[in-house]
Design a protein around this motif. Structure first.
Motif, mmCIF file in Angstrom:
data_model
loop_
_atom_site.group_PDB
_atom_site.id
_atom_site.type_symbol
_atom_site.label_atom_id
_atom_site.label_comp_id
_atom_site.label_asym_id
_atom_site.label_seq_id
_atom_site.Cartn_x
_atom_site.Cartn_y
_atom_site.Cartn_z
ATOM 1 N N UNK A 1 13.212 4.150 6.645
ATOM 2 C CA UNK A 1 12.148 3.972 7.623
ATOM 3 C C UNK A 1 11.511 5.120 8.347
ATOM 4 N N UNK A 2 10.231 5.430 8.018
ATOM 5 C CA UNK A 2 9.325 6.352 8.708
ATOM 6 C C UNK A 2 9.321 6.427 10.102
ATOM 7 N N UNK B 1 0.840 -1.295 -0.042
ATOM 8 C CA UNK B 1 0.108 -0.088 0.039
ATOM 9 C C UNK B 1 0.948 1.315 0.023
ATOM 10 N N UNK B 2 0.683 2.217 -1.008
ATOM 11 C CA UNK B 2 1.135 3.247 -0.925
ATOM 12 C C UNK B 2 0.318 4.694 -1.595
ATOM 13 N N UNK B 3 0.828 5.773 -1.072
ATOM 14 C CA UNK B 3 0.325 6.985 -1.447
ATOM 15 C C UNK B 3 1.499 8.165 -1.580
ATOM 16 N N UNK B 4 1.098 8.909 -2.482
ATOM 17 C CA UNK B 4 2.047 9.952 -3.080
ATOM 18 C C UNK B 4 1.665 11.487 -2.327
ATOM 19 N N UNK B 5 2.449 12.279 -2.089
ATOM 20 C CA UNK B 5 2.101 13.597 -1.401
ATOM 21 C C UNK B 5 3.173 14.594 -2.067
ATOM 22 N N UNK B 6 2.698 15.930 -2.088
ATOM 23 C CA UNK B 6 3.499 16.975 -2.628
ATOM 24 C C UNK B 6 3.824 17.838 -1.353
ATOM 25 N N UNK C 1 -0.776 -2.167 7.448
ATOM 26 C CA UNK C 1 -0.288 -1.501 6.333
ATOM 27 C C UNK C 1 -1.227 -0.272 6.037
ATOM 28 N N UNK C 2 -2.564 -0.572 5.574
ATOM 29 C CA UNK C 2 -3.594 0.458 5.252
ATOM 30 C C UNK C 2 -3.798 1.473 6.162
ATOM 31 N N UNK D 1 4.773 7.625 0.764
ATOM 32 C CA UNK D 1 4.579 6.777 2.086
ATOM 33 C C UNK D 1 3.975 5.390 1.899
ATOM 34 N N UNK D 2 4.866 4.318 2.283
ATOM 35 C CA UNK D 2 4.325 3.200 1.801
ATOM 36 C C UNK D 2 4.449 2.151 3.062
#
Length: 89
Positions: A42-43, A1-6, A69-70, A62-63
């Motif tokens: 590692x976040x 699972x991942x999402x992108x951010x600016x 994970x979700x 962010x993954x």
């Protein structure tokens, strides 16, 4: 699972937002990563995130991988949006 951010914060991803993100994902058991400019850390490690030197307008991913994970990715995203750190791409 991942999402992108600016990153929209004029200071980029500096100490305060890094601390908020690390604190948000630390309770999760999943492995949570932040990727910027081809480098992943590692976040859950504030020093790792700070070392990336993410500027304003940087695109991050962010993954997470694991049983929650979700929820981990959603929590990190909520912090980014609610704190005015960035916007989803």
């Amino acid at each position: 699972m991942e999402k992108q951010y600016k990153i929209t914060s004029s200071e980029g991803l500096h100490a305060r937002p890094c601390t908020l993100l690390v604190s948000a994902v630390t309770p999760f058991s999943s492995d949570v990563q932040l990727t910027y400019d081809g480098r992943s850390v590692n976040l859950k490690s504030i020093m790792g995130v700070m070392a990336l030197g993410i500027p304003a307008d940087g695109i991050i991913t962010i993954s997470a991988n694991g049983s929650d994970e979700e929820a981990a990715v959603e929590k990190a995203g909520a912090v980014i949006l609610e704190e005015g750190i960035g916007v989803e791409v």
